[in-house]
Design a protein around this motif. Structure first.
Motif, PDB file in Angstrom:
ATOM      1  N   ARG A 333       0.801  -1.221   0.000  1.00 14.16           N
ATOM      2  CA  ARG A 333       0.000   0.000   0.000  1.00 14.16           C
ATOM      3  C   ARG A 333       0.841   1.281   0.000  1.00 14.16           C
ATOM      4  O   ARG A 333       0.296   2.381   0.031  1.00 14.16           O
ATOM      5  CB  ARG A 333      -0.952   0.003   1.207  1.00 14.16           C
ATOM      6  N   THR A 334       2.149   1.152  -0.011  1.00 10.86           N
ATOM      7  CA  THR A 334       3.019   2.311  -0.223  1.00 10.86           C
ATOM      8  C   THR A 334       3.596   2.153  -1.620  1.00 10.86           C
ATOM      9  O   THR A 334       4.321   1.190  -1.892  1.00 10.86           O
ATOM     10  CB  THR A 334       4.139   2.390   0.813  1.00 10.86           C
ATOM     11  N   THR A 353      -6.537   5.153  -6.023  1.00 13.42           N
ATOM     12  CA  THR A 353      -7.455   5.326  -4.905  1.00 13.42           C
ATOM     13  C   THR A 353      -8.860   4.892  -5.291  1.00 13.42           C
ATOM     14  O   THR A 353      -9.536   4.172  -4.551  1.00 13.42           O
ATOM     15  CB  THR A 353      -7.465   6.789  -4.433  1.00 13.42           C
ATOM     16  N   ASP A 364      -8.425   2.960   0.804  1.00 15.91           N
ATOM     17  CA  ASP A 364      -8.310   4.191   1.581  1.00 15.91           C
ATOM     18  C   ASP A 364      -6.891   4.454   2.074  1.00 15.91           C
ATOM     19  O   ASP A 364      -6.495   5.590   2.288  1.00 15.91           O
ATOM     20  CB  ASP A 364      -9.254   4.127   2.791  1.00 15.91           C
ATOM     21  N   ASP A 365      -6.121   3.376   2.284  1.00 22.17           N
ATOM     22  CA  ASP A 365      -4.807   3.556   2.886  1.00 22.17           C
ATOM     23  C   ASP A 365      -3.669   3.548   1.874  1.00 22.17           C
ATOM     24  O   ASP A 365      -2.501   3.515   2.259  1.00 22.17           O
ATOM     25  CB  ASP A 365      -4.557   2.458   3.927  1.00 22.17           C
ATOM     26  N   ARG A 367      -0.818   4.865  -0.444  1.00 21.48           N
ATOM     27  CA  ARG A 367       0.008   6.070  -0.395  1.00 21.48           C
ATOM     28  C   ARG A 367       0.881   6.089  -1.631  1.00 21.48           C
ATOM     29  O   ARG A 367       1.723   5.205  -1.811  1.00 21.48           O
ATOM     30  CB  ARG A 367       0.873   6.059   0.870  1.00 21.48           C
TER      31      ARG A 367
END
Length: 464
Positions: A333-334, A353, A364-365, A367
């Motif tokens: 998620r990064t 997103t 939602d998370d 990045r």
């Protein structure tokens, strides 16, 4: 007499003891502390623990530029079977392209010079037009250190191929002012112009053909009257694996990215670890479960070279969609993005997103970050002062260390990253986990051959 003798001995021993102590103190602490002061602006006695930890992280991360340190053995073996002779000097002038292609062109030129058994002048670089990214063949010539470390290159080549004489300028070659005529221009595949896309069929016959070509021009090699060979820039024609896998893994290591760009990349890694609490060990080449590396090739020069009307993965949606599917598969998620177009990065973040929010894994998370998001204001100013190609070096190093990586097949940049990472793979082949052009446990070059009008021979013609 005895007292005098003791005093004389003490007069000799005492300064020697002090000098010995100071020397070893410098060796044990001085170099480390000097580096620490450069990186943090503080001495180790005054630097806060966080700065000391950051400096240590940066030093370790900078040192991991390849999966393993250079082993000169395979290079020694290749050079050892080549007869070198005086009176012959090769130049690799004005090499051009993005860093992936430019680096490979230099390595190829050096390999031809080894075949020829001549001396070599440190390669130079053609500066890209900053106002027109597709204009990569300008007349402005830059020294090697524009992108790469000159002294590191000289050190590695001297150790790997000690038979080869190396000069900073062609004029430094002995008796160059008495050279035979004007420089002779030569293409690497000039003796085998009908070679297949995978490269020269008989690369080891190059020396024989080269010597015949010299003889046909009436050239006789003489130490007092050297011959200057200017290697022109041919394209992906050298079959790099002809010298064996060990040589493939080591040869590219003679070229090292500029230290300042590796330092910035290390600072990006440190920011990723601290800001997002990611499990990044700076001493390890690739850390699992940390961050995803997405190379988006949608800059103006890419759209010009590979028009979306003909190239599927020059279409923004198709490139975004492939990256999304892989991100969802990895669960990371990064997402670190390498792109020379910040508008594209913002659009990609919005796309991810939206797509991940509608998926079972949620979005939602997620990045999405770039080097510009992660560097301090001072370091960002350093980065901004660099050119397009110099900045790309930072992305290359961060992508190399990503937990998962994906790029397109029509760019040499992602191929360089993926092939370097593949050295750590448990697979020998390049597509054992699926049908993409390259797909292993670390990297994917998206799509199959049918998804591209043609696929250049990056797999067979790039040194990682």
């Amino acid at each position: 007499m005895i007292a005098k003798d003791v005093r004389e001995r003490l007069a000799i021993i005492t300064p020697l003891t002090c000098a010995f102590f100071l020397a070893w103190s410098f060796r044990l602490f001085g170099f480390r502390d000097a580096v620490l002061e450069v990186l943090t602006g503080s001495s180790p006695m005054t630097a806060p623990p966080t700065l000391v930890a950051e400096a240590s992280f940066i030093q370790q991360a900078m040192a991991v530029e390849f999966p393993a340190p250079i082993d000169y053995g395979p290079i020694n073996e290749v050079c050892g079977r080549t007869p070198f002779r005086p009176g012959l000097v090769f130049t690799c002038e004005g090499q051009h392209g993005g860093i992936g292609m430019l680096r490979n062109q230099m390595l190829k030129c050096i390999r031809y010079a080894i075949h020829g058994g001549g001396a070599l002048v440190v390669p130079s670089i053609a500066l890209r037009n900053k106002n027109d990214l597709k204009d990569i063949e300008t007349a402005t010539e830059m020294p090697l250190e524009y992108l790469l470390e000159r002294e590191t290159f000289k050190k590695h080549l001297a150790a790997g191929c000690p038979q080869m004489q190396l000069y900073d300028r062609v004029e430094d070659a002995p008796s160059y002012s008495q050279r035979q005529g004007q420089p002779l221009q030569l293409l690497g595949d000039q003796f085998e112009p009908d070679h297949p896309r995978t490269g020269l069929r008989h690369p080891r016959a190059w020396r024989h053909e080269f010597d015949g070509w010299l003889a046909s021009r009436g050239v006789q090699l003489q130490r007092e009257r050297p011959v200057h060979i200017q290697m022109e820039q041919s394209f992906l024609e050298y079959p790099v694996r002809d010298d064996g896998d060990a040589f493939v893994h080591e040869f590219g290591k003679i070229l090292s990215f500029r230290n300042d760009t590796r330092e910035l990349a290390a600072k990006v890694l440190y920011a990723l670890r601290t800001r997002f609490d990611l499990p990044i060990n700076p001493a390890v080449a690739i850390n699992p479960n940390a961050y995803y590396g997405a190379h988006l090739r949608l800059e103006s020069d890419a759209i010009w070279a590979w028009p979306p009307s003909e190239w599927r993965f020059s279409r923004m949606h198709d490139q975004f969609e492939e990256q999304f599917r892989n991100i969802e598969r990895t669960g990371l998620r990064t997402v670190y993005v390498a792109s020379g177009n910040q508008t594209v990065v913002r659009m990609f973040a919005e796309y991810l997103t939206t797509k991940l929010a509608g998926s079972s894994s949620g979005g939602d998370d997620v990045r999405v970050v770039t080097k510009q998001d992660l560097l301090s204001p001072d370091d960002l100013r350093r980065l901004s002062a660099m050119t397009f190609d110099q900045q790309a070096l930072v992305d290359f190093m961060v992508m190399f260390k990503a937990s998962a990586f994906m790029g397109v097949a029509h760019s040499s940049f992602p191929w360089n990253v993926a092939l370097r990472r593949h050295e750590l793979s448990r697979y020998a082949a390049y597509a054992n986990e699926g049908s993409d052009l390259l797909r292993d446990e670390y990297s994917i070059i998206m799509g199959m051959a049918k998804d591209y009008p043609y696929v250049d021979s990056f797999v067979t013609s790039i040194w990682p």
